[in-house]
Design a protein around this motif. Structure first.
Motif, PDB file in Angstrom:
ATOM      1  N   LYS A  23      -1.428   3.580 -12.864  1.00 19.57           N
ATOM      2  CA  LYS A  23      -2.862   3.819 -13.019  1.00 19.57           C
ATOM      3  C   LYS A  23      -3.661   2.650 -12.474  1.00 19.57           C
ATOM      4  O   LYS A  23      -4.743   2.840 -11.882  1.00 19.57           O
ATOM      5  CB  LYS A  23      -3.191   4.064 -14.489  1.00 19.57           C
ATOM      6  CG  LYS A  23      -4.598   4.577 -14.716  1.00 19.57           C
ATOM      7  CD  LYS A  23      -4.802   5.026 -16.142  1.00 19.57           C
ATOM      8  CE  LYS A  23      -6.188   5.647 -16.325  1.00 19.57           C
ATOM      9  NZ  LYS A  23      -6.398   6.120 -17.716  1.00 19.57           N
ATOM     10  N   LEU A  24      -3.142   1.435 -12.636  1.00 11.24           N
ATOM     11  CA  LEU A  24      -3.808   0.257 -12.083  1.00 11.24           C
ATOM     12  C   LEU A  24      -3.940   0.383 -10.564  1.00 11.24           C
ATOM     13  O   LEU A  24      -5.005   0.110  -9.988  1.00 11.24           O
ATOM     14  CB  LEU A  24      -3.015  -0.998 -12.446  1.00 11.24           C
ATOM     15  CG  LEU A  24      -3.557  -2.334 -11.948  1.00 11.24           C
ATOM     16  CD1 LEU A  24      -4.946  -2.602 -12.506  1.00 11.24           C
ATOM     17  CD2 LEU A  24      -2.594  -3.464 -12.337  1.00 11.24           C
ATOM     18  N   ALA A  25      -2.863   0.802  -9.905  1.00 11.65           N
ATOM     19  CA  ALA A  25      -2.905   0.972  -8.448  1.00 11.65           C
ATOM     20  C   ALA A  25      -3.856   2.098  -8.054  1.00 11.65           C
ATOM     21  O   ALA A  25      -4.595   1.989  -7.064  1.00 11.65           O
ATOM     22  CB  ALA A  25      -1.498   1.254  -7.924  1.00 11.65           C
ATOM     23  N   LEU A  26      -3.838   3.184  -8.822  1.00 13.45           N
ATOM     24  CA  LEU A  26      -4.745   4.304  -8.538  1.00 13.45           C
ATOM     25  C   LEU A  26      -6.203   3.895  -8.750  1.00 13.45           C
ATOM     26  O   LEU A  26      -7.082   4.293  -7.974  1.00 13.45           O
ATOM     27  CB  LEU A  26      -4.392   5.497  -9.426  1.00 13.45           C
ATOM     28  CG  LEU A  26      -3.099   6.233  -9.061  1.00 13.45           C
ATOM     29  CD1 LEU A  26      -2.661   7.143 -10.198  1.00 13.45           C
ATOM     30  CD2 LEU A  26      -3.270   7.031  -7.776  1.00 13.45           C
ATOM     31  N   ILE A  42      -3.025   2.395  -3.892  1.00 15.24           N
ATOM     32  CA  ILE A  42      -2.558   3.688  -3.394  1.00 15.24           C
ATOM     33  C   ILE A  42      -3.531   4.144  -2.312  1.00 15.24           C
ATOM     34  O   ILE A  42      -4.691   3.722  -2.275  1.00 15.24           O
ATOM     35  CB  ILE A  42      -2.509   4.719  -4.548  1.00 15.24           C
ATOM     36  CG1 ILE A  42      -1.702   4.172  -5.723  1.00 15.24           C
ATOM     37  CG2 ILE A  42      -1.921   6.044  -4.077  1.00 15.24           C
ATOM     38  CD1 ILE A  42      -0.281   3.775  -5.388  1.00 15.24           C
ATOM     39  N   CYS A  43      -3.073   5.020  -1.431  1.00 13.74           N
ATOM     40  CA  CYS A  43      -3.971   5.616  -0.445  1.00 13.74           C
ATOM     41  C   CYS A  43      -3.643   7.089  -0.288  1.00 13.74           C
ATOM     42  O   CYS A  43      -2.574   7.553  -0.693  1.00 13.74           O
ATOM     43  CB  CYS A  43      -3.885   4.906   0.902  1.00 13.74           C
ATOM     44  SG  CYS A  43      -2.407   5.304   1.875  1.00 13.74           S
ATOM     45  N   THR A  44      -4.556   7.814   0.284  1.00 15.08           N
ATOM     46  CA  THR A  44      -4.314   9.189   0.703  1.00 15.08           C
ATOM     47  C   THR A  44      -4.428   9.227   2.226  1.00 15.08           C
ATOM     48  O   THR A  44      -4.790   8.232   2.861  1.00 15.08           O
ATOM     49  CB  THR A  44      -5.349  10.144   0.094  1.00 15.08           C
ATOM     50  OG1 THR A  44      -6.628   9.876   0.687  1.00 15.08           O
ATOM     51  CG2 THR A  44      -5.442   9.970  -1.417  1.00 15.08           C
ATOM     52  N   SER A  45      -4.171  10.371   2.799  1.00 17.15           N
ATOM     53  CA  SER A  45      -4.326  10.478   4.255  1.00 17.15           C
ATOM     54  C   SER A  45      -5.798  10.436   4.644  1.00 17.15           C
ATOM     55  O   SER A  45      -6.126  10.223   5.813  1.00 17.15           O
ATOM     56  CB  SER A  45      -3.660  11.759   4.777  1.00 17.15           C
ATOM     57  OG  SER A  45      -4.095  12.889   4.039  1.00 17.15           O
ATOM     58  N   SER A  46      -6.688  10.623   3.677  1.00 15.25           N
ATOM     59  CA  SER A  46      -8.127  10.557   3.961  1.00 15.25           C
ATOM     60  C   SER A  46      -8.669   9.132   3.936  1.00 15.25           C
ATOM     61  O   SER A  46      -9.620   8.822   4.656  1.00 15.25           O
ATOM     62  CB  SER A  46      -8.915  11.391   2.938  1.00 15.25           C
ATOM     63  OG  SER A  46      -8.530  12.743   2.975  1.00 15.25           O
ATOM     64  N   ASN A  47      -8.100   8.274   3.092  1.00 16.89           N
ATOM     65  CA  ASN A  47      -8.691   6.938   2.941  1.00 16.89           C
ATOM     66  C   ASN A  47      -7.731   5.811   3.311  1.00 16.89           C
ATOM     67  O   ASN A  47      -7.919   4.671   2.897  1.00 16.89           O
ATOM     68  CB  ASN A  47      -9.198   6.745   1.507  1.00 16.89           C
ATOM     69  CG  ASN A  47      -8.079   6.706   0.479  1.00 16.89           C
ATOM     70  OD1 ASN A  47      -6.901   6.635   0.809  1.00 16.89           O
ATOM     71  ND2 ASN A  47      -8.444   6.751  -0.798  1.00 16.89           N
ATOM     72  N   VAL A  53       0.878  -1.175   0.000  1.00 12.62           N
ATOM     73  CA  VAL A  53       0.000   0.000   0.000  1.00 12.62           C
ATOM     74  C   VAL A  53       0.911   1.219   0.000  1.00 12.62           C
ATOM     75  O   VAL A  53       1.717   1.391   0.916  1.00 12.62           O
ATOM     76  CB  VAL A  53      -0.932   0.033   1.226  1.00 12.62           C
ATOM     77  CG1 VAL A  53      -1.737   1.321   1.247  1.00 12.62           C
ATOM     78  CG2 VAL A  53      -1.870  -1.180   1.223  1.00 12.62           C
ATOM     79  N   SER A  54       0.810   2.023  -1.030  1.00 11.43           N
ATOM     80  CA  SER A  54       1.691   3.189  -1.143  1.00 11.43           C
ATOM     81  C   SER A  54       0.888   4.470  -1.005  1.00 11.43           C
ATOM     82  O   SER A  54      -0.193   4.617  -1.594  1.00 11.43           O
ATOM     83  CB  SER A  54       2.431   3.191  -2.490  1.00 11.43           C
ATOM     84  OG  SER A  54       3.352   2.133  -2.536  1.00 11.43           O
ATOM     85  N   TYR A  55       1.436   5.361  -0.239  1.00 12.51           N
ATOM     86  CA  TYR A  55       0.852   6.686  -0.040  1.00 12.51           C
ATOM     87  C   TYR A  55       0.916   7.459  -1.355  1.00 12.51           C
ATOM     88  O   TYR A  55       1.832   7.278  -2.158  1.00 12.51           O
ATOM     89  CB  TYR A  55       1.670   7.384   1.048  1.00 12.51           C
ATOM     90  CG  TYR A  55       1.105   8.674   1.595  1.00 12.51           C
ATOM     91  CD1 TYR A  55      -0.245   9.014   1.496  1.00 12.51           C
ATOM     92  CD2 TYR A  55       1.954   9.556   2.261  1.00 12.51           C
ATOM     93  CE1 TYR A  55      -0.712  10.189   2.040  1.00 12.51           C
ATOM     94  CE2 TYR A  55       1.489  10.733   2.811  1.00 12.51           C
ATOM     95  CZ  TYR A  55       0.148  11.051   2.690  1.00 12.51           C
ATOM     96  OH  TYR A  55      -0.326  12.226   3.222  1.00 12.51           O
ATOM     97  N   MET A  56      -0.050   8.308  -1.563  1.00 12.65           N
ATOM     98  CA  MET A  56      -0.062   9.144  -2.768  1.00 12.65           C
ATOM     99  C   MET A  56       1.258   9.906  -2.922  1.00 12.65           C
ATOM    100  O   MET A  56       1.723  10.167  -4.034  1.00 12.65           O
ATOM    101  CB  MET A  56      -1.240  10.111  -2.676  1.00 12.65           C
ATOM    102  CG  MET A  56      -1.518  10.876  -3.938  1.00 12.65           C
ATOM    103  SD  MET A  56      -2.220   9.793  -5.197  1.00 12.65           S
ATOM    104  CE  MET A  56      -2.458  10.973  -6.514  1.00 12.65           C
TER     105      MET A  56
END
Length: 395
Positions: free
Chosen positions: A385-388, A182-187, A162-165
């Motif tokens: 893009k696949l991860a996003l 991918i993740c953001t600090s929100s999700n 799991v990689s941070y944006m």
């Protein structure tokens, strides 16, 4: 569009403790590797404001300017939209008719915009030196070596990256190629829940603090469930037994701004301002997050202050440009907003995008010359893009 008004925000007072201003020296109490390198450029010549307006008007709908929340006010003035890194990348993708996307942020953000926009659009970063220290803490070679270590320990097959944006396109591509998201600090919590449905362990890149805080604070894991992989040590500084016993394998990376905040910062502001609410970003260290009253992404911070009652007091642990802007925005509502730390520290790489660079980029585009175009390799872009897309599909 009007020129930004003078700011009333009172920055931390100059003192031997306070102005290590933008890297004049290092703070030995900070997290290792955290400092404020370089001086913030002086305010730009007012003539540049008119030049920026003229160039932007000449380009019209051909250009779409994105401004990250941490940008300087003189740059934010010319942004068509503002937001955090992922919101801005999505905003760019939602404007397929814009021929040029000028991203006032840092390199990984411009990469994400290039990945999510069409082949006919061109993404421009006004200063190629605007990087991200956190993103630079994980290279493709280091992460490939880490995966080899996990393979030798017999855990790669049950580990989901799991990689941070806030990571390079290469790291996003690695994540996509190995079944991760991918993740953001929100999700981040949703991303981790999804990952644990796919496997038994998570390799979290590149920000250890967001990974640890989400796992422990939000998901009820213990600190013992987390191990720290240091790419500068053999086998990451971990034994095969430690890797087998861990749920969260955290990469040793951090934000050079949020890593400055300490438990002392929290205790000090509570003593100085009775009744203060401490609101911090989850990129802060675990002890800071544990001691705070509220924790959340940049967008969460803004929305929390919007909903706060008049007369409330807030100490904010995030980048100073945003804190200063919010303090001025809500001063008329009687909300007292201060910077959490005594030490002034802007995101120096983000602040490389100043008005002279923006004017140069806009005027060049108006003259038909594309400068500082960001192009991601097609194969890297496809796996990124696949991860996003996996993130976008999260429940």
């Amino acid at each position: 569009m009007t020129t930004a008004q003078p700011l009333d925000f009172q920055a931390p007072a100059p003192s031997p403790l306070a102005l290590l201003l933008l890297g004049r020296e290092a703070d030995p109490k900070s997290e290792r590797g955290v400092e404020c390198p370089g001086d913030l450029p002086a305010p730009s010549d007012p003539d540049l404001v008119e030049r920026a307006r003229a160039a932007k008007a000449k380009l019209g709908d051909k250009v779409f300017v994105l401004g990250h929340h941490y940008q300087r006010d003189e740059v934010i003035e010319f942004a068509d939209v503002t937001g955090d890194s992922f919101k801005l990348a999505r905003d760019a993708a939602a404007r397929p008719d814009a021929e040029y996307i000028v991203f006032c942020g840092v390199h990984f953000m411009a990469e994400s915009a290039d990945i999510l926009t069409t082949a006919d659009q061109q993404v421009v970063l006004p200063d190629l030196a605007a990087g991200c220290s956190m993103a630079d803490m994980a290279t493709a070679e280091q992460v490939a070596e880490c995966w080899d270590v996990l393979t030798e320990a017999g855990v790669a097959g049950v580990t989901v990256p799991v990689s941070y944006m806030n990571s390079s396109a290469d790291i996003k591509a690695f994540t996509g190629k190995h079944g991760g998201t991918i993740c953001t600090s929100s999700n981040a919590e949703r991303a981790l829940n999804w990952a644990f449905e796919q496997g038994e362990k998570v390799l979290f890149l590149p920000d250890q603090h967001l990974g640890r805080n989400t796992a422990v604070r939000d998901m009820g894991m213990s600190l013992d469930d987390c191990v720290l992989y240091n790419p500068h040590k053999p086998n990451g500084g971990l034994t095969a037994e430690e890797l087998r016993g861990a749920k969260m394998i955290l990469w040793r990376g951090h934000c050079s701004v949020h890593g400055r905040f300490s438990l002392d910062s929290v205790n000090d502001v509570r003593e100085r301002i009775p009744g203060v609410n401490v609101l911090v970003h989850p990129e802060c260290r675990h002890e800071v997050v544990a001691a705070a009253d509220y924790v959340g992404s940049t967008e969460y911070i803004i929305k929390t202050l919007e909903a706060a009652p008049a007369g409330s007091k807030w100490a904010i642990g995030t980048e100073l440009n945003l804190v200063r802007r919010l303090a001025n925005r809500f001063a008329g509502e009687g909300k007292e907003i201060v910077f959490l730390d005594k030490t002034v520290c802007f995101c120096s790489t983000m602040n490389r995008i100043d008005l002279p660079h923006l004017v140069w980029a806009l005027e060049s585009l108006a003259d038909g010359k594309v400068v500082n175009r960001i192009e991601v390799d097609p194969e890297v872009a496809a796996f990124s893009k696949l991860a996003l897309e996996r993130m976008l599909a999260l429940p």
